[in-house]
Design an enzyme around this catalytic site. Structure first.
Site, PDB file in Angstrom:
ATOM      1  N   TYR A   1      72.885 -23.306-140.793  1.00 14.62           N
ATOM      2  CA  TYR A   1      73.784 -23.984-141.725  1.00 14.62           C
ATOM      3  C   TYR A   1      73.930 -25.427-141.283  1.00 14.62           C
ATOM      4  O   TYR A   1      74.172 -25.694-140.102  1.00 14.62           O
ATOM      5  CB  TYR A   1      75.151 -23.292-141.737  1.00 14.62           C
ATOM      6  CG  TYR A   1      76.183 -23.972-142.610  1.00 14.62           C
ATOM      7  CD1 TYR A   1      76.043 -23.993-144.002  1.00 14.62           C
ATOM      8  CD2 TYR A   1      77.301 -24.590-142.048  1.00 14.62           C
ATOM      9  CE1 TYR A   1      76.994 -24.621-144.809  1.00 14.62           C
ATOM     10  CE2 TYR A   1      78.258 -25.206-142.854  1.00 14.62           C
ATOM     11  CZ  TYR A   1      78.102 -25.218-144.225  1.00 14.62           C
ATOM     12  OH  TYR A   1      79.045 -25.831-145.012  1.00 14.62           O
TER      13      TYR A   1
ATOM     14  N   LYS B   1      82.389 -31.962-134.872  1.00 16.68           N
ATOM     15  CA  LYS B   1      83.285 -31.049-134.149  1.00 16.68           C
ATOM     16  C   LYS B   1      83.865 -31.637-132.865  1.00 16.68           C
ATOM     17  O   LYS B   1      84.776 -32.445-132.927  1.00 16.68           O
ATOM     18  CB  LYS B   1      82.576 -29.716-133.929  1.00 16.68           C
ATOM     19  CG  LYS B   1      82.204 -29.056-135.284  1.00 16.68           C
ATOM     20  CD  LYS B   1      81.783 -27.630-135.173  1.00 16.68           C
ATOM     21  CE  LYS B   1      81.244 -27.068-136.484  1.00 16.68           C
ATOM     22  NZ  LYS B   1      82.179 -26.251-137.230  1.00 16.68           N
TER      23      LYS B   1
ATOM     24  N   ASP C   1      70.215 -30.644-135.203  1.00 14.02           N
ATOM     25  CA  ASP C   1      71.615 -30.618-135.643  1.00 14.02           C
ATOM     26  C   ASP C   1      72.472 -30.045-134.519  1.00 14.02           C
ATOM     27  O   ASP C   1      72.442 -28.847-134.239  1.00 14.02           O
ATOM     28  CB  ASP C   1      71.727 -29.782-136.927  1.00 14.02           C
ATOM     29  CG  ASP C   1      73.160 -29.701-137.449  1.00 14.02           C
ATOM     30  OD1 ASP C   1      74.080 -30.219-136.792  1.00 14.02           O
ATOM     31  OD2 ASP C   1      73.346 -29.106-138.534  1.00 14.02           O
TER      32      ASP C   1
HETATM   33  N1  PLP Z   1      75.904 -28.468-138.991  1.00 12.36           N
HETATM   34  C1  PLP Z   1      76.298 -27.398-138.295  1.00 12.36           C
HETATM   35  C2  PLP Z   1      75.376 -26.834-137.251  1.00 12.36           C
HETATM   36  C3  PLP Z   1      77.531 -26.805-138.522  1.00 12.36           C
HETATM   37  O1  PLP Z   1      77.888 -25.721-137.812  1.00 12.36           O
HETATM   38  C4  PLP Z   1      78.371 -27.354-139.512  1.00 12.36           C
HETATM   39  C5  PLP Z   1      79.690 -26.742-139.794  1.00 12.36           C
HETATM   40  O2  PLP Z   1      80.037 -25.709-139.309  1.00 12.36           O
HETATM   41  C6  PLP Z   1      77.938 -28.471-140.211  1.00 12.36           C
HETATM   42  C7  PLP Z   1      76.699 -29.011-139.930  1.00 12.36           C
HETATM   43  C8  PLP Z   1      78.797 -29.079-141.268  1.00 12.36           C
HETATM   44  O3  PLP Z   1      79.899 -29.714-140.680  1.00 12.36           O
HETATM   45  P1  PLP Z   1      81.230 -29.986-141.535  1.00 12.36           P
HETATM   46  O4  PLP Z   1      81.877 -28.662-141.776  1.00 12.36           O
HETATM   47  O5  PLP Z   1      82.027 -30.906-140.662  1.00 12.36           O
HETATM   48  O6  PLP Z   1      80.794 -30.649-142.799  1.00 12.36           O
END
Ligand code: PLP
Length: 450
Positions: free
Chosen positions: A155, A282, A250
């Site tokens: 995700y 985060k 990511d």
């Molecule tokens: N990338 C990863 C690996 C994530 O776990 C998340 C959210 O959990 C995101 C991107 C998206 O981040 P946000 O919820 O701050 O938009």
């Protein structure tokens, strides 16, 4: 007559205010929540409305206390209301909350990110979604190519082109994973099984000269924790380089969470490769909306205003958010990671022991300080494996833990998060709850047999 024991109030009696708030919320907000993962749709019941948090503990609107194993889905590495983070934020707020100009803390936070990770430059945004969306635009702008490769079960936020499900076969383009995403948005996305080198080789052999980038969670945490097999990230980096595509790692979830240097510190630094672009979020926002993408100077130089690829944000690099993130990262010393590692080892061992004693098939998977317990009998290496979990067992386990004062993620497909504030009292509360929760999970299996 013998004197009767005081009976524990029922769940219904203990959740009156949360249920009332949920009813009100459901009138004015779809599903009563502002992000679907907070709802209890996967496990049933009512999400608790949290009114305060301190250290490892959440307090809900009815006054119930829970050990927090969500930690805001990762950010709260130091626990809630850490006094030094709080003081820094209050001080920052006293100087105003947003200027729309460059500020001091954003420079310092950028320097901290560049010092800890292999990126040359970063650009701040307000959410992980914005970070991955911007990284992909930049990869496309830099390479002049359009195709993006991702893995099923990873995700990256709710970016249209990444809300994609695998098409009818390997190396075919994806279909939208949700209504509202046009087919044209996913028509340039290829979705592959995680940890599958042959699938990666096949799509690069077929489409290599059209691929702008491959994006992957540095270690997936959004299908439960599924570590990359040894050398997998290095293989991806090498494959991208050989085909002139960018490797986008990511680390929104894993960055500064699984180790001081994130997942890259666990494999990239050891195996000697670096991503072309990385995304962060985060922990680096210290509980505020802050995220970033960064990478090679020549790639980042293509961004506006130095280059032609447009990207912007009114609240990007917000001084309060970057102060919270900077203070958090400065306090995130080796001792913090050592503490979380130790607490995690205790919990993993106790969960495995309780589930084994109750006869519940499970695997415990981790990368660095991040782990999850998956309710399946074999190691999970991809989304198909994660999907084979016995979900009713998790539902029963989750509610039994919640009833005993432990707030787990309301989904079997999530990591469990700890903080440096998870002290002996918090850990012992979790340990005390595990045996009964494991027995509750076992009961669902007996019910399912036959
Ligand atoms: N990338 C990863 C690996 C994530 O776990 C998340 C959210 O959990 C995101 C991107 C998206 O981040 P946000 O919820 O701050 O938009």
């Amino acid at each position: 007559m013998t004197s009767s024991q005081p009976t524990r109030p029922s769940t219904a009696e203990r959740t009156v205010r949360s249920r009332d708030l949920f009813d009100r919320a459901s009138v004015v907000t779809p599903g009563g929540v502002n992000s679907p993962v907070r709802a209890f749709n996967a496990v049933g019941g009512t999400p608790r409305f949290i009114t305060s948090a301190q250290g490892a503990w959440l307090t809900d609107a009815d006054g119930n206390e829970y050990v927090d194993l969500i930690c805001s889905w990762g950010p709260m590495l130091l626990g809630h209301a850490h006094p030094e983070v709080q003081a820094a934020v209050v001080e920052a707020v006293s100087r105003g909350t947003s200027y729309g100009t460059p500020t001091v803390p954003e420079v310092e936070l950028a320097e901290e990110l560049v010092a800890r990770t292999p990126v040359d430059q970063v650009r701040f945004v307000s959410s992980g979604t914005e970070a991955t969306m911007s990284a992909i635009r930049l990869a496309r702008g830099f390479t002049g190519r359009d195709v993006v490769v991702k893995f099923a079960g990873c995700y990256h936020g709710h970016v249209d082109s990444l809300l994609a499900s695998a098409g009818s076969g390997l190396a075919t383009f994806a279909v939208p994973g949700t209504p509202g995403v046009p087919e044209s948005s996913t028509a340039l996305t290829l979705v592959l099984p995680y940890n599958d080198r042959a699938a990666v080789d096949r799509v690069f052999a077929e489409h290599g000269d059209r691929i702008a980038c491959l994006i992957t969670e540095a270690a997936p945490g959004n299908m439960g924790v599924v570590p990359p097999e040894p050398g997998f990230n290095a293989f991806l980096a090498d494959t991208c380089t050989r085909h002139g595509a960018l490797f986008v790692s990511d680390e929104v979830m894993t960055g500064f969470r699984v180790s001081r240097q994130g997942q890259w510190g666990l494999d990239g630094a050891v195996e000697g490769w670096r991503p072309d672009l990385m995304t962060f979020g985060k922990v680096m926002g210290g509980g505020f909306p802050a995220a970033a993408f960064g990478g090679r100077a020549d790639v980042m130089g293509q961004l506006s205003p130095t280059g032609p690829v447009y990207q912007a944000g009114t609240l990007s690099g917000n001084p309060v958010a970057t102060t919270a993130g900077l203070t958090t990262l400065r306090l995130a010393t080796d001792e913090v990671y050592d503490h979380i590692t130790g607490a995690g080892e205790t919990l993993k061992a106790a969960a495995a022991e309780a589930l084994t004693a109750a006869g519940v098939p499970h695997v415990v998977q981790s990368t660095g300080t991040m782990f999850s317990v998956l309710f399946t009998d074999r190691p999970v290496r991809d989304f198909a494996g994660a999907s084979a979990q016995h979900l009713p067992a998790y539902t029963a386990f989750f509610h039994a833990m919640l009833d005993r004062g432990v707030y787990l993620p309301p989904s079997a497909f999530e990591a469990w998060f700890l903080s440096s504030a998870h002290d002996d009292r918090a850990i012992e509360t979790v340990l005390a709850a595990l045996p009964a929760a494991a027995r509750a999970a076992a009961a669902t299996q007996e019910g399912d047999v036959g």
